[in-house]
Design a protein around this motif. Sequence first.
Motif, PDB file in Angstrom:
ATOM      1  N   LEU A 309       0.828  -1.206   0.000  1.00 20.10           N
ATOM      2  CA  LEU A 309       0.000   0.000   0.000  1.00 20.10           C
ATOM      3  C   LEU A 309       0.861   1.255   0.000  1.00 20.10           C
ATOM      4  O   LEU A 309       0.611   2.210  -0.755  1.00 20.10           O
ATOM      5  CB  LEU A 309      -0.915   0.010   1.229  1.00 20.10           C
ATOM      6  CG  LEU A 309      -1.993  -1.073   1.335  1.00 20.10           C
ATOM      7  CD1 LEU A 309      -2.648  -1.014   2.711  1.00 20.10           C
ATOM      8  CD2 LEU A 309      -3.033  -0.914   0.240  1.00 20.10           C
ATOM      9  N   SER A 315      -3.603  -1.319  -3.963  1.00 28.51           N
ATOM     10  CA  SER A 315      -4.582  -0.660  -3.104  1.00 28.51           C
ATOM     11  C   SER A 315      -5.491  -1.757  -2.554  1.00 28.51           C
ATOM     12  O   SER A 315      -5.424  -2.899  -3.018  1.00 28.51           O
ATOM     13  CB  SER A 315      -5.404   0.358  -3.905  1.00 28.51           C
ATOM     14  OG  SER A 315      -6.272  -0.313  -4.816  1.00 28.51           O
ATOM     15  N   THR A 467      -1.131   5.250   5.195  1.00 25.18           N
ATOM     16  CA  THR A 467      -0.994   3.794   5.085  1.00 25.18           C
ATOM     17  C   THR A 467      -1.374   3.122   6.385  1.00 25.18           C
ATOM     18  O   THR A 467      -2.054   2.082   6.391  1.00 25.18           O
ATOM     19  CB  THR A 467       0.448   3.420   4.707  1.00 25.18           C
ATOM     20  OG1 THR A 467       0.757   3.953   3.410  1.00 25.18           O
ATOM     21  CG2 THR A 467       0.647   1.914   4.682  1.00 25.18           C
ATOM     22  N   GLU A 470      -5.081   3.004   6.600  1.00 22.00           N
ATOM     23  CA  GLU A 470      -5.669   2.070   5.641  1.00 22.00           C
ATOM     24  C   GLU A 470      -5.487   0.627   6.070  1.00 22.00           C
ATOM     25  O   GLU A 470      -6.422  -0.183   6.021  1.00 22.00           O
ATOM     26  CB  GLU A 470      -5.056   2.287   4.258  1.00 22.00           C
ATOM     27  CG  GLU A 470      -5.743   1.544   3.125  1.00 22.00           C
ATOM     28  CD  GLU A 470      -7.167   2.033   2.902  1.00 22.00           C
ATOM     29  OE1 GLU A 470      -8.097   1.301   3.325  1.00 22.00           O
ATOM     30  OE2 GLU A 470      -7.350   3.126   2.333  1.00 22.00           O
TER      31      GLU A 470
END
Length: 546
Positions: A309, A315, A467, A470
């Motif tokens: 990522l 993604s 990141t 996420e």
Amino acid sequence: MRSKAVVRIRIITGGVLMISLILIARLYQIQILHGAEYTEKAEQQYVYTARDTYDRGSIYFTTKNGDVVSAASMQAGFLLAINPQAITNPQNLYERLQQYLTIDQDLFITRATLPGRTYVEVETQISEETAGLIEELDLTGVMLYRNQWRYYPGNELAARTVGFVGLTDDAGEGLRGRYGLERFYDETLVRDEDVMSVNFFAEIFSNLGTFVFDTTDSRAGDVITTIEPTVARMLDRQLEATQEAYGSTLTGGIIMHPQTGAIYALNAIPTFNLNDRRGVSIETFQNPLVESVYELGSIIKALTVAAGLDSGAVSPSTTYFDSGVLELDTFTIGNFDGKGRGTVDMQEVLNQSLNTGVAFIVDTMGKDRFREYFKSLQLGSETGIDLPNEAFGLTQNLDSPRDIEYATASFGQGIALTPIGAIRALATLGNGGTLVTPHIVSSVSYQDGTKREVTFPEGTQVFTPETSEEISRMLTNVVDEALAGGDVAISTHTVAAKTGTAQIADTENGGYYEDRFLHSFFGYFPAYEPEFLIFLYTVEPQGVRY
């Protein structure tokens, strides 16, 4: 008249010098040439050698309210000694004292019949209550003296972390820290134990410096840790339950604040009682969470996905075709069940723990970029934790030219990490992407009244905050939907987590055992501003593959 006085002074001075030279020569003969012989005779004649009672700084746990609780302290009591010259019936004496002794009958009889000895220590840790009962017996040849010894109020609590003191190889060093915090902070905790001779002149001259100089070590003090006793006790109970349920060879765990590196609990089972270490192996005294390395399996996939990522290679919605197996450098790697899932995205790579998925990420981002991220996580380096004998991770496979080594590293095989090194790397997933320094001591209180807060430099930024957010979202999805079908999700908390299973390497014959595994888990919560990071592992659980 004056000349006669000068002659007399010279004669007297010469006589004094002559006597001084004779005394010096005699002292040299006694103390240097025949020192050992006279020491042995002295030991046979002295009833008791007066000495300062043993002393050492304290180690403290810290509760969530900021209160300190003793983890290691000094306990006062008595020393039990006997005079063999005054004992007429050693067998009868043993029977009278038996309930208060830890030594066996044969050893007691041996000590009670030593020829030419008037003082022999039998027990060094007698409580006030027990001393009173012994004194009431009014036994001839039995003596009690004030004494102090190291005491651990928690017994087994965080035993492998706290460590203990013991005699060193050099008899002159006395009791020093041998394991855990006791060893790492020994120079801070140690206190000089001065043995005082009963000889008047030797006492004066050997201690002359103490009349002139203050010999107190201003760097001696007490150690305050970040270990929270309630959390540590809870961890120990869970480790014991896992060890018992699955018959594992070893089960360990760490609970750490991922933002600061402060460790709240760290221990491994089997453990031991710090106050009674009889029959315990040296291996059990060591701390495998710091001193041993393991191939940790699929929990490392979270780091691989984060690297993908962060590099922009993938993604969460990136897809690939999963055939279930992959051929690399004449080797075949596959998913845990060997089955393919068809077209899947990166979320499913984590949810279903797909080996082919993380291998796809490595291939997409490139070996060099993947190596750069894993090197930045310092998986092969010491963390700097304040415990002795920290080992390095084994990550040489990341320098190989072969694709297979990078693919296996992406799912936690082929590289071996210390648990403490792994939890430092895993903390980056939840704390904004920064490496922290795991640590156990928060401050040191010195005897001179000063206090030093233990601080650490800001760590390297490995992943961006975006990141970190996420991957935390993806790992939360693993808990909410994938783990046990979502049954382990907690309605009141967001939890980011991943489990792992690794085959154990056959170091003698090469390859891996088909029936030996290591199971691991890490999780942090709250998922987006975590205050707790939990790492658990168990080695060779019986009867379960996953």
